[in-house]
Design a protein around this motif. Structure first.
Motif, mmCIF file in Angstrom:
data_model
loop_
_atom_site.group_PDB
_atom_site.id
_atom_site.type_symbol
_atom_site.label_atom_id
_atom_site.label_comp_id
_atom_site.label_asym_id
_atom_site.label_seq_id
_atom_site.Cartn_x
_atom_site.Cartn_y
_atom_site.Cartn_z
ATOM 1 N N ASP A 19 73.678 11.527 77.380
ATOM 2 C CA ASP A 19 74.000 10.107 77.388
ATOM 3 C C ASP A 19 73.084 9.359 76.411
ATOM 4 O OD1 ASP A 19 75.963 10.465 79.260
ATOM 5 O OD2 ASP A 19 74.613 10.140 80.960
ATOM 6 N N THR A 20 73.380 8.088 76.181
ATOM 7 C CA THR A 20 72.625 7.294 75.215
ATOM 8 C C THR A 20 71.142 7.248 75.577
ATOM 9 O OG1 THR A 20 74.560 5.929 74.760
ATOM 10 C CG2 THR A 20 72.425 5.034 74.130
ATOM 11 N N HIS A 21 70.311 7.545 74.612
ATOM 12 C CA HIS A 21 68.868 7.559 74.795
ATOM 13 C C HIS A 21 68.219 7.389 73.431
ATOM 14 C CE1 HIS A 21 69.851 11.596 73.508
ATOM 15 N NE2 HIS A 21 68.577 11.844 73.277
ATOM 16 N N GLU A 22 66.908 7.319 73.366
ATOM 17 C CA GLU A 22 66.204 7.237 72.094
ATOM 18 C C GLU A 22 64.841 7.894 72.236
ATOM 19 O OE1 GLU A 22 64.266 2.980 71.652
ATOM 20 O OE2 GLU A 22 66.377 2.767 72.206
ATOM 21 N N GLY A 34 79.997 25.724 67.562
ATOM 22 C CA GLY A 34 80.987 24.788 68.056
ATOM 23 C C GLY A 34 80.988 23.479 67.285
ATOM 24 N N ASN A 35 81.439 22.430 67.941
ATOM 25 C CA ASN A 35 81.533 21.109 67.318
ATOM 26 C C ASN A 35 80.935 20.066 68.245
ATOM 27 O OD1 ASN A 35 83.370 21.586 64.821
ATOM 28 N ND2 ASN A 35 84.456 22.595 66.504
ATOM 29 N N ALA A 36 80.472 18.965 67.635
ATOM 30 C CA ALA A 36 79.855 17.896 68.416
ATOM 31 C C ALA A 36 80.185 16.552 67.796
ATOM 32 C CB ALA A 36 78.344 18.097 68.490
ATOM 33 N N CYS A 37 80.049 15.508 68.588
ATOM 34 C CA CYS A 37 80.236 14.141 68.106
ATOM 35 C C CYS A 37 79.007 13.342 68.496
ATOM 36 C CB CYS A 37 81.489 13.530 68.717
ATOM 37 S SG CYS A 37 81.798 11.835 68.170
ATOM 38 N N LEU A 38 78.334 12.766 67.521
ATOM 39 C CA LEU A 38 77.148 11.976 67.786
ATOM 40 C C LEU A 38 77.436 10.502 67.546
ATOM 41 C CD1 LEU A 38 73.522 12.665 67.368
ATOM 42 C CD2 LEU A 38 74.331 10.694 66.103
ATOM 43 N N SER A 39 77.082 9.670 68.515
ATOM 44 C CA SER A 39 77.206 8.218 68.389
ATOM 45 C C SER A 39 75.812 7.646 68.200
ATOM 46 C CB SER A 39 77.837 7.618 69.646
ATOM 47 O OG SER A 39 79.104 8.172 69.886
ATOM 48 N N ALA A 40 75.642 6.823 67.176
ATOM 49 C CA ALA A 40 74.339 6.214 66.906
ATOM 50 C C ALA A 40 74.538 4.900 66.177
ATOM 51 C CB ALA A 40 73.467 7.153 66.060
ATOM 52 N N ASP A 41 73.821 3.884 66.616
ATOM 53 C CA ASP A 41 73.908 2.569 65.981
ATOM 54 C C ASP A 41 75.344 2.064 65.887
ATOM 55 O OD1 ASP A 41 71.256 2.126 65.735
ATOM 56 O OD2 ASP A 41 71.135 2.416 63.577
ATOM 57 N N GLY A 42 76.153 2.370 66.892
ATOM 58 C CA GLY A 42 77.513 1.866 66.931
ATOM 59 C C GLY A 42 78.511 2.617 66.079
ATOM 60 N N ARG A 64 77.991 14.369 72.270
ATOM 61 C CA ARG A 64 78.991 15.107 73.046
ATOM 62 C C ARG A 64 79.256 16.433 72.336
ATOM 63 N NH1 ARG A 64 81.453 10.284 72.355
ATOM 64 N NH2 ARG A 64 83.151 11.206 71.152
ATOM 65 N N ILE A 65 79.130 17.513 73.063
ATOM 66 C CA ILE A 65 79.348 18.846 72.503
ATOM 67 C C ILE A 65 80.567 19.455 73.173
ATOM 68 C CG2 ILE A 65 78.343 21.120 72.067
ATOM 69 C CD1 ILE A 65 75.595 19.845 72.500
ATOM 70 N N GLU A 66 81.455 20.016 72.366
ATOM 71 C CA GLU A 66 82.633 20.647 72.941
ATOM 72 C C GLU A 66 82.230 21.867 73.768
ATOM 73 O OE1 GLU A 66 85.446 21.446 69.872
ATOM 74 O OE2 GLU A 66 85.694 19.322 69.353
#
Length: 249
Positions: A19-22, A34-42, A64-66
């Motif tokens: 989850d969102t953290h820093e 595999g594949n992943a999706c990273l959300s950062a700074d919107g 998020r990692i598949e």
């Protein structure tokens, strides 16, 4: 996702994200498989196997990692800062080598971790020097447009401007005022930024074809022509030894 100090493959491979953290330290997000999706700074970045992304300290992000995938998040030394808050790196062979060695060694103590952290820092510092100076615009809408332009190299300026409720002329004016690039400033800025990504890949041990693909060029020849045009180095010299010809050794 784990730090270099807590590599536990059997747990990490079941890990589906975070989850969102820093963090207070700069760090890398590296996809082992595999594949992943990273959300950062919107914004969001899709990462495939062996691809990495470099984060500055205190950047809120979520990963998020598949299912079946695996990612690592090694912390870096405080001095190893990316050029911007979120710096995509693609698949850099030298990073893959360090991370593969780290997984094999599975360091657990601070003393064991430090050589790998230093090695990773050396690779990142070596590839991150901009060959073609580019400045990210300060104008909020154009800054967001510029970031999107790098993720979608085939999308035209007109399409990008429309998405951000601006005209192409407005965008060009901001790029001219804030980057100092003459004549088609947006186009030249995007080309320079893409070529920097290719040079980073080459400095990390990648081949020309892979560097072209990482930077969004359809062909190796297209990248060579673009590099030659902007740097003044003949295509023949770039073909023989691109990194050496660009003064990178």
């Amino acid at each position: 996702m784990t730090s270099l100090g807590t590599v536990v493959a059997e747990n990490a491979i079941r890990f589906l994200g975070h989850d969102t953290h820093e963090h207070d330290e700069p760090h890398l997000v590296y996809v082992v498989s595999g594949n992943a999706c990273l959300s950062a700074d919107g914004e969001e970045w899709r990462l495939g196997r062996h691809e990495a992304l470099w984060l500055a300290p205190r950047v809120p992000h979520a990963l998020r990692i598949e299912p079946g995938g695996m990612a690592l998040g090694p912390f870096l030394n405080p001095s190893d800062q990316p050029r911007c808050r979120v710096q995509p790196l693609g698949a850099v062979p030298a990073i893959v080598e360090v991370m593969t060695t780290t997984l094999g060694a599975a360091p657990t103590t601070a003393e064991q971790v430090q050589p790998f952290r230093q090695a990773l820092g050396r690779v990142l510092r070596g590839i991150s020097r901009q060959y073609f100076p580019v400045v990210l615009p300060a104008h909020p809408a154009v800054r967001s447009l510029a970031r999107e332009a790098l993720r979608t190299p085939s999308v035209t300026l007109e399409e990008l401007a429309a998405r951000h409720r601006m005209s192409a002329r407005q965008v060009q004016r901001v790029f001219l005022d804030e980057t100092g690039l003459p004549l088609l400033p947006f186009t030249r800025w995007r080309n320079r930024a893409r070529m920097n990504a290719a040079v980073e890949h080459l400095r990390g041990g990648g081949e020309l074809t892979a560097a072209a693909r990482a930077a969004g060029y359809a062909t190796r020849a297209g990248l060579l022509r673009a590099l030659s045009r902007e740097s003044g180095v003949p295509v023949s010299a770039l073909t023989t030894d691109a990194v050496g010809a660009l003064g990178g050794r």
